[in-house]
Write a protein that holds these residues in place. Structure first.
Motif, mmCIF file in Angstrom:
data_model
loop_
_atom_site.group_PDB
_atom_site.id
_atom_site.type_symbol
_atom_site.label_atom_id
_atom_site.label_comp_id
_atom_site.label_asym_id
_atom_site.label_seq_id
_atom_site.Cartn_x
_atom_site.Cartn_y
_atom_site.Cartn_z
ATOM 1 N N ARG A 100 -0.173 -1.411 -4.840
ATOM 2 C CA ARG A 100 0.497 -1.645 -5.855
ATOM 3 C C ARG A 100 1.535 -2.723 -5.580
ATOM 4 N NH1 ARG A 100 4.604 4.253 -4.684
ATOM 5 N NH2 ARG A 100 3.600 5.358 -5.287
ATOM 6 N N VAL B 267 0.474 -1.323 0.114
ATOM 7 C CA VAL B 267 0.196 -0.430 0.253
ATOM 8 C C VAL B 267 1.499 0.931 -0.012
ATOM 9 C CG1 VAL B 267 -1.413 1.365 0.832
ATOM 10 C CG2 VAL B 267 -1.923 -1.057 0.783
ATOM 11 N N ASP B 268 0.505 2.733 -0.886
ATOM 12 C CA ASP B 268 1.480 3.754 -0.906
ATOM 13 C C ASP B 268 1.098 4.402 0.614
ATOM 14 O OD1 ASP B 268 -0.911 4.559 -1.096
ATOM 15 O OD2 ASP B 268 -1.012 5.650 -3.530
ATOM 16 N N ALA B 269 2.445 5.201 0.464
ATOM 17 C CA ALA B 269 2.432 6.506 1.570
ATOM 18 C C ALA B 269 0.674 6.736 2.051
ATOM 19 C CB ALA B 269 3.271 6.873 1.171
ATOM 20 N N SER B 270 0.081 7.048 0.584
ATOM 21 C CA SER B 270 -1.447 7.134 1.042
ATOM 22 C C SER B 270 -2.409 6.981 1.095
ATOM 23 C CB SER B 270 -1.707 8.363 -0.242
ATOM 24 O OG SER B 270 -2.155 7.410 -1.232
ATOM 25 N N ASP C 286 -0.852 -0.587 -10.671
ATOM 26 C CA ASP C 286 -2.094 -0.077 -9.029
ATOM 27 C C ASP C 286 -3.649 -0.186 -9.729
ATOM 28 O OD1 ASP C 286 1.108 0.971 -8.719
ATOM 29 O OD2 ASP C 286 1.108 2.835 -8.383
ATOM 30 N N ARG D 86 -3.601 3.737 -3.143
ATOM 31 C CA ARG D 86 -3.763 2.863 -3.594
ATOM 32 C C ARG D 86 -2.542 1.212 -3.484
ATOM 33 N NH1 ARG D 86 -4.665 4.327 -8.519
ATOM 34 N NH2 ARG D 86 -5.283 6.163 -9.907
#
Length: 351
Positions: free
Chosen positions: A213, A205-208, A230, A211
């Motif tokens: 990945r 999971v991306d930092a935000s 993504d 999304r």
């Protein structure tokens, strides 16, 4: 269904019946883990409706599995009764019900001969040839994501597709310490698991948090494989995004093998008129003849097979195939058969 019309004496018929083996059906004709959830006036009606709807969804999924992607717009829409006529049976994996609702996970198996006959009549290029199995290792960044990612793959039907996947126990699916998703990591795990065909499926999971990945890397039955995409995480539901990502990645792996199999069989060479031709099938035993007969029946496009005579060491056949003997030779090769011209005659042998 393709029928082998045979003109022989009663004694030979009896001999053939004595050696008739049980037909082995390819696992690709089973569509597993079909989830159903229906509500009706009572539990019995809800269950009947669920099975009917589940079989229709399984039928559509099976045809999409077998048929070339470019021909999906020509997949037939059949009535529920017509689909029932092709159904070999179903298995209940799990079920729950109340007085008005039925919730279950079902496996549906269809009759291979009837499905092949349908696709041949319509003229849809298809294959039911399974690839050798591939090891799949889901790995992720973060323990909670890892459990969710692995569960997403476990919810899929990994066994019955054209490209079956084998997912080892979780403890075997970890990357070596300090190693990332590289070709070297694939090689190390191939050696550890004794699996030359292995695909790593990575998720993070991306930092935000918005999304997921996903990246797949390794070697499947076709060759080296790489996939990256993504996936949007809606309302923080990582499990839903993981399920969506696993389904799409699974479809990509299966599509590669389907395309390779169809090309090998010559099924994508374009339309050709149906041509009849004679050949001699050479074999050294009745079991070998039964195996050869089964392989002929499984070739996409074969129609109107007639056995003119059966003799020691062979059989004389007439059959129809789009494009005639030359195209049939290419399709037969994908089934382990060779068709060669000798003395003005076509001879079919086991490879």
């Amino acid at each position: 269904m393709i029928r082998f019309a045979l003109r022989l004496s009663c004694g030979v018929f009896a001999l053939l019946a004595a050696f008739e083996p049980a037909a082995a059906q390819s696992p690709v004709y089973t569509v597993a883990k079909v989830a159903v959830n229906t509500k009706a006036s009572d539990a019995v009606t809800a269950k009947e409706q669920a099975i009917r709807e589940g079989s229709q969804r399984a039928f559509r999924k099976l045809l999409s599995r077998l048929v070339a992607f470019k021909a999906h717009d020509r997949l037939p829409e059949l009535s529920a009764s017509a689909i029932d006529g092709m159904l070999d049976g179903f298995v209940v994996r799990e079920e729950r019900f109340s007085s008005t609702r039925y919730i279950a996970t079902l496996d549906f198996t269809f009759e291979a001969g009837k499905i092949r006959d349908l696709l041949n009549r319509i003229g849809l290029p298809h294959t039911d040839q399974q690839s050798p199995p591939v090891k799949l290792l889901p790995v992720a960044q973060g323990e909670s994501v890892g459990e969710t990612w692995r569960a997403a793959w476990g919810a899929l039907d990994l066994k019955h597709g054209l490209a079956p996947l084998d997912m080892p126990p979780a403890q075997a699916a970890s990357l070596p310490a300090g190693m990332s998703m590289t070709a070297r990591a694939v090689q190390v795990l191939q050696g550890r698991l004794g699996a030359p065909r292995l695909v790593l499926a990575f998720a993070a999971v991306d930092a935000s948090g918005g999304r997921l990945r996903v990246a797949l890397r390794g070697e499947d039955a076709v060759g080296r494989f790489a996939f990256a995409q993504d996936f949007r995480v809606y309302d923080g539901d990582i499990a839903e995004a993981a399920g969506r990502a696993a389904r799409i990645a699974r479809m990509a792996l299966e599509a590669r093998w389907r395309l390779t199999s169809l090309k090998t069989q010559g099924a994508l060479d374009g339309p050709a008129p149906l041509e009849s031709f004679a050949l001699t099938a050479a074999f050294d035993s009745l079991p070998a003849w039964q195996d050869m007969r089964s392989k002929i029946s499984s070739i996409s496009g074969v129609q109107d097979v007639e056995v003119k005579s059966l003799f020691a060491g062979g059989a004389e056949l007439v059959l129809s195939f789009p494009g005639g003997a030359e195209r049939f030779a290419k399709a037969a090769a994908a089934r382990g058969l060779t068709l060669d011209r000798s003395g003005g005659e076509w001879i079919l042998r086991q490879r």
